[in-house]
Design an enzyme around this catalytic site. Structure first.
Site, PDB file in Angstrom:
ATOM      1  N   HIS D 154       0.836  -1.207   0.000  1.00  0.00           N
ATOM      2  CA  HIS D 154       0.000   0.000   0.000  1.00  0.00           C
ATOM      3  C   HIS D 154       0.870   1.256   0.000  1.00  0.00           C
ATOM      4  O   HIS D 154       0.485   2.277   0.540  1.00  0.00           O
ATOM      5  CB  HIS D 154      -0.928   0.054   1.215  1.00  0.00           C
ATOM      6  CG  HIS D 154      -1.772  -1.164   1.405  1.00  0.00           C
ATOM      7  ND1 HIS D 154      -3.088  -1.229   1.029  1.00  0.00           N
ATOM      8  CD2 HIS D 154      -1.473  -2.382   1.938  1.00  0.00           C
ATOM      9  CE1 HIS D 154      -3.574  -2.431   1.336  1.00  0.00           C
ATOM     10  NE2 HIS D 154      -2.610  -3.151   1.885  1.00  0.00           N
ATOM     11  N   SER D 275      14.625  19.910 -18.620  1.00  0.00           N
ATOM     12  CA  SER D 275      13.413  20.654 -18.936  1.00  0.00           C
ATOM     13  C   SER D 275      13.778  21.828 -19.826  1.00  0.00           C
ATOM     14  O   SER D 275      14.909  22.323 -19.783  1.00  0.00           O
ATOM     15  CB  SER D 275      12.793  21.154 -17.633  1.00  0.00           C
ATOM     16  OG  SER D 275      11.992  22.284 -17.852  1.00  0.00           O
ATOM     17  N   LYS D 281      16.078  20.632 -13.466  1.00  0.00           N
ATOM     18  CA  LYS D 281      15.415  19.328 -13.581  1.00  0.00           C
ATOM     19  C   LYS D 281      16.322  18.204 -14.096  1.00  0.00           C
ATOM     20  O   LYS D 281      17.095  18.388 -15.012  1.00  0.00           O
ATOM     21  CB  LYS D 281      14.189  19.439 -14.502  1.00  0.00           C
ATOM     22  CG  LYS D 281      13.054  20.241 -13.941  1.00  0.00           C
ATOM     23  CD  LYS D 281      12.441  19.657 -12.686  1.00  0.00           C
ATOM     24  CE  LYS D 281      11.785  18.323 -12.926  1.00  0.00           C
ATOM     25  NZ  LYS D 281      10.607  18.378 -13.797  1.00  0.00           N
ATOM     26  N   GLU D 288       9.479   6.612 -17.215  1.00  0.00           N
ATOM     27  CA  GLU D 288       8.134   7.115 -17.523  1.00  0.00           C
ATOM     28  C   GLU D 288       7.682   6.643 -18.900  1.00  0.00           C
ATOM     29  O   GLU D 288       6.524   6.265 -19.099  1.00  0.00           O
ATOM     30  CB  GLU D 288       8.121   8.651 -17.509  1.00  0.00           C
ATOM     31  CG  GLU D 288       8.388   9.265 -16.147  1.00  0.00           C
ATOM     32  CD  GLU D 288       8.619  10.758 -16.270  1.00  0.00           C
ATOM     33  OE1 GLU D 288       7.645  11.519 -16.260  1.00  0.00           O
ATOM     34  OE2 GLU D 288       9.807  11.174 -16.392  1.00  0.00           O
TER      35      GLU D 288
END
Lengths: 488, 488, 488, 488
Positions: D154, D275, D281, D288
């Site tokens: 969880h 970025s 970044k 992803e």
């Protein structure tokens, strides 16, 4: 009853496979209403007599009462609820009366009428729940309009935002979900009754009248379209699936934020669960389940689209498979929205942790670059490169933006001179969010403005919803009135 | 260019996996237009000087010309088309000018702007094709409003209808597809530009101005919503998937009707294909392919929904996967609609075979039952049972409704006396369709009425479409005008 | 019971949303068996005493009996069936005994054990039904090995085949479905028990022993893999979905062949249904429903894959959503296969109509071309072109292959001279199928050979199935034996 | 070439819609090989002469060389690559020779042969990549077998595990993915060639010989099954979709662990991206994207299943849609696996952060409860309840398990007396993992054992893979040898 043309009854195996009696109970009352309206029309058009109509309607009322009292026991061997009811009407008032109920009607248009009557009610229920969740999010947006937290892209700290900004973004998404549901409603709330099997009928029916009695917005123009099409089912399922994709996003945020690593949010004890083996666990099950139940709704959409693929025109029995996924999806969605709403209402927002999380990150780097553009007249891409190098060097020395002296020194090497106080000022996350100027930005002022607009929108939609609900109520009353008139 | 923070360049493997340069060419012009609008705004808001803006725009025009001439060679190592273009602008007019183009903007809002600009155009293209197909169906509806054919349910002859009635039903379905596309358009044509990475910006941008220059209907209120959400992609894909489910139905009808067994329709020779081994074959490939390509669009929808499932808020790189299925689905749908339209236009409708097919079936049985209700005052269910037994007995003796003497005799056994001429009259399929009375029925009169209504609807939608197209054109002109003004 | 760490009980809304008590009843007995095995192991490893173990097992037997007698009333507020049973055991024999049952176990591994125990049984059930259907198809293949019918491609008459050939093809497809189910079984029948929450335990458990008691083939090596993974669920669902795609193909054939236009097959009266309005209708509902229910299984697969997408490792509550689609899919598939089997068994095959359908078509054209290659030494492509022109000319004069004189004359124009009797002979469909020579062709001889091979395959698989079933039975007996031993 | 039966050429619009020339280039070489094998067989069976066969094969070699040199320009108007090649052969060596190539063959079996030849190679490629990724994970498992980190359920700290345990779990999952791919391979590598259109042929072909020349494991028994079925496509797609679900899980872990909040892992600079607006970044794009590309593969599976749904038997043109999703899915998966492998190889594992993360959590609570069971003779559920209360009280006073005095005091209140040193010992996460005893647990010893078993498995599978590859090579050589023999 429908097997006059056959030498044998239906096989029990096929009956088990094809029967829908249990599932049909879902729209029992809708079926009764639909039959009442149909019979009233038959009488008005003098296709059957007023007397016949009165008798049938009386029977329907009896059955309805029985059903309400839990005493109506449908016979599974009679395929579905429609034949069960017709059978009971014939049993009770005889073939001479009851045998007339199905004049100028087919199960094809009858089932679709029931489905649409039930579905429209369910859509309104989902919309109501979504409006409430939107309200909750907007309250959070207002309350936390200035409470800073990291904004993420690629799950990396990107720029400081506020928790209120985050909440308002979800409220904004839900507005479009509500629009999609409302658009689907328009394609649902049109009347197929009177299309009969697929060709209409040679009886002089008045389809507009039954549509009015049932609170439909209009009649479906083509009988063949009326019985062949299930795009209203797929459209509703698609709207629900997209809504669930938004809730799954919200869930993902909440699950992550409940973790030990984030600690941004904590669900109330009554909205969390424990483990059977690990005594310390407090789990954000509710958000996990909403995320997981997204699968049910995606699956339902895919099921419906699969059924529709490659079917020829006219009614095909495959289409019976439209309702199971529909009711399932609607039930899951309504509950998911309600659970999310209750969970958010009771959750504790750990503002301090959110703020602290910005202390050692580099999320104000963009603001530094912007500052260099404004004050040092650098081109943005230059300022960007200088700031990037600054971060690289700080990271390699395990320093952060809080190490003002280092920041100053490194910037100086790039030819950028900037005072200590100014560095602190620019790199401060709280000041940063107040400095945002663009429409729709994370500045507290904009958050409040967005929230106010969305609240107005929410109220307008709630009004629309009420109007639709009232129209349905009025139609029910009209039906009752016409029944009374019939009897006089 | 964006790797100032990194010690190393990007791995070639990752570049192959993540780069989008080739796919981005799809919206090259939209990217240029977006940058022009953005730069005009920066100048108007005095974030950069008019002179700077002029220089950048000049560069963009050069690049655009090169692209038009097929001379722009993007560098795959620069990740995507946006960095390629910015890089070229900096190369050409120097960092002092070109380095300012990306002020107050992120790729996150830029890519979405390009996507929306391109997508809206594609949706209009699909709508245009659907309107044309609808027109063709309505022409068929009018021409064949009285040409009878069997109407099917469960692929069994159900009741006589007309070919025009069939065509009008599909035209009616397409109306809702058009509405769904138009609704999706509204959620597409709103402007994310200025949302930047996710938080907006501290520059005093004017988002409404860029939105106007780009012909958007509005600005997306929340920056976070603007960059996180792809529901407009899923909604478009869902509308396309449902449209394809309707085309797959149409295809199924046409494939069946082209068969040896039906012979209701024959595609023109230039819309059919042969076999490499069987010399006699003439295949309705085009309808089969439309049916098969339904899979592409369903798959695209499922792809998009999968990408969206469980993603946290903010931009995540997964979202890059929104465009591939979108462009693919739009391309397939536009072509499928066009092919279906051309196929129907050239097809030969075998009216004689359709009519003959009714000669030996029992599809007027319902009309006989209705007749018994009207003339013999039987309850419908009684009349139904009598007719069912009649069919059962005729079938067992290999007789049909054309065997009037047998029909008469068998009915007589059920106590129903009816003259020969009346039997012939009632059971005649052509007369039957003329006897239909209900709104939306298969009677030639109703078919013409439905077709007329749908044609009016078609014209109104075509008008709407033209308005949207004009608004886009006007915005392009406004941008050009503002560029000219900037230079003076 | 698990809320010692919480200040409050669980919210009723969350309980309604998250509870699984009703659904869990599906594997009640499996849960009891799993607990018995677990407790036996705890005693064997001296983690608890034999006496404790005996007490707990006695309790479990009591509860099991109650359940069998319909007297076990689970308490919905206790989340699921597992907590309900543990609670009852503690209630009945006290915390000192009952409180020991959950030692060295978590619900994570427990639920998965139950799921796998139940799932393997369900898979065997589906396999059994498929074997029976395959048998039926093979009987049809043998019986009708020489009964000619048109073979279709693109729904056009392609070449003559036999009905037996058609039936054998489906039997051949089902062999692969059976293999996929059998492969899935191997990934299902491995034991997660003892993985506990995700990390295993510090108790000296013997996982191989419990696996043996429960009839598993092996232990899942990694505890984390055991609780995180649901690929066995997706693999089963995928096998079922592919099986349904085959049944949907079979259904499509049967629906078409039941139509007025084909009349190749007629379902028995007890496997067909009527209409509520059209007295003459006899509908092949059963095949339509199988085709439609394909959607349920596709949807279930998509649901499961959606749930699994993007979940982090370890147990997440989303995973609870694995069972609903699984049981649903298994139930639908088992019934679909059984219905298809019964439907085919009772159906009337209209051999005459199939044969007649070849009388006026051109499906022996390929054989004519082949003949020209063999006898006239033409290149195939040349022969193909000549035959193609022949068909074109015959069609334009509304002639067929039966018009031997015309065929002869037209061929002669292409320089091909061929005797009347030879034309008749070559173009005869019955002779054609007997002339096929290639392995796996539609010749009656090959059909019988294929069918014989598949029947042998069917028998071997049935043997495998029985072995698996026996292993489960033996494990049950072993558990009982060990329980007896424990008590002595 | 195939339009002898038609009055007109194919419409350009239909050609654009239906042509596959570009996509077919994917299996150009396979098509040539297939034709060579077919022609060799025709000669061997004396269906054509050796001389004819030699000529055709010469032509095919010429075309193949041209293609290799990039000089073969297929003509789009010739529908597909197969007709293009046949056309070129006829052009080059005349109808008398080239016109014989397609004897006893149809495009139906030809295309499927090409597809299967290409597909089997692609599957082997994916398997190879997965084996490499599994190797990498197993190296990590061994290297980090004792490096502790929190295990999550969880998304909450559940129990201490080791990073090696985590890595081994993924290696374990991949074993099943490899098995599924290998099972799919078996259904792929069987030969449809010789099935012709759907019925086989009257030529005395030798299907076993062509199957052998092409390296197939067997011949598909039924010709109708061979051309109608695409379950091998769906099975492959399902195996790939499930593999991607596992990779999406791995991605999710890595994305989270790359975040500021976790900092468990850091991708190498060449495997991360920046970025365009935020200079600081460093994004884990690669993980992803793998997660996002899961959508492509799910979509491809759904596409294939949709195409298959409800198609009648025999070849239908819809089936052409099998290859696009298949090649797409295979390409995406192979690259995803390779990227994941390279990313993991270069990533920095932050062992210190993982360990530190256990310092202030309660993840050893289960071990405390287990200790109470063992040493204090409590029932587990009792021990669980006491430990749960302990955590509740510690949390309410903002204390942790490190606050030994408080732990002692609170436990004492529950009647549990336990020494300071013992508390420290039990609650130590490092000691905890060493204390795990069960098979497959997170203890360093078990991790090494699991990893060793999986490595042996990996090697065995790599051997199998090599065998399959060798068989293909041997078949290619045999074909070359037979060609040489033909010429002598």
């Amino acid at each position: 009853m429908l097997r006059g043309r056959f030498a044998e009854g239906i096989s029990p195996l096929l009956l088990e496979f094809s029967g829908t009696v249990q599932g049909d109970l879902e729209f029992f009352y809708e079926d009764v209403w639909g039959s009442q309206a149909h019979v009233l029309m038959l009488a008005k058009q003098v296709i059957i007599s007023k007397h016949d109509a009165g008798k049938i309607i009386e029977c329907l009322e009896d059955i309805s009462e029985e059903f309400g009292a839990g005493q109506f026991k449908p016979d599974s061997s009679l395929e579905d609820i429609h034949i069960n009811i017709e059978n009971r009407v014939i049993d009770e008032c005889g073939m001479d009366f009851g045998g007339k109920m199905h004049t100028a009607r087919s199960r094809n248009d009858q089932v679709l009428t029931d489905t649409r009557l039930h579905l429209r009610q369910e859509i309104l229920g989902v919309e109501e729940a979504v409006l409430e969740l939107q309200n909750t999010l907007l309250a959070l947006a207002n309350k936390h309009s200035a409470d800073v937290m990291p904004g993420y892209t690629h799950m990396q700290h990107a720029q400081p935002i506020t928790f209120g900004f985050w909440a308002a973004a979800y409220a904004s998404m839900l507005s479009r979900d509500l629009e999609r549901l409302s658009n689907a409603y328009k394609h649902v709330n049109v009347c197929p009754l009177g299309a009969c099997a697929l060709a209409g009928t040679s009886f002089p029916t008045d389809r507009k009248y039954t549509a009015k009695l049932l609170g439909f917005d209009d009649v479906i123009p083509s009988a063949l379209d009326a019985v062949s099409s299930r795009d209203f089912v797929a459209e509703t399922a698609a709207a629900l699936a997209i809504l669930m994709s938004n809730l799954s996003k919200l869930s993902e945020d909440l699950v992550l934020w409940s973790s030990f690593e984030f600690k941004f949010i904590e669900f109330a004890d009554d909205f969390a669960t424990g483990s059977s083996i690990m005594p310390q666990k407090k789990n954000p099950d509710m958000a996990e389940l909403v995320r997981g139940k997204t699968g049910r709704v995606y699956g339902a959409l895919m099921q419906i689209l699969t059924v529709m693929k490659g079917l020829p025109s006219g009614y095909n029995r495959d289409l019976q498979e439209d309702r199971e996924p529909l009711w399932k999806a609607l039930g899951v969605v309504k509950l998911s929205v309600a659970v999310m709403d209750a969970g958010l209402k009771g959750a504790k927002i750990n503002k301090e942790n959110m703020k602290e999380s910005l202390d050692t990150d580099f999320s104000t780097a963009t603001e530094l670059a912007n500052h260099l553009v404004r004050e040092k007249k650098l081109a943005f891409r230059e300022a960007y490169t200088i700031t990037g190098s600054l971060v690289k060097e700080l990271v390699s020395h395990k320093k952060t933006f809080r190490d003002v002296v280092d920041v100053k020194k490194i910037l100086s090497k790039s030819g950028v001179e900037i005072a200590d106080w100014e560095i602190s000022d620019i790199l401060d996350p709280v000041k940063s969010v107040h400095r945002y100027k663009s429409l729709g930005s994370a500045s507290p002022k904009e958050v409040k403005r967005i929230a106010a607009d969305l609240l107005a929108d929410n109220k307008a939609r709630a009004g629309e919803l009420k109007k639709r609900q009232s129209k349905i109520e009025a139609a029910k009353e009209l039906t009752m009135k016409e029944i009374k008139l019939l009897r006089t």
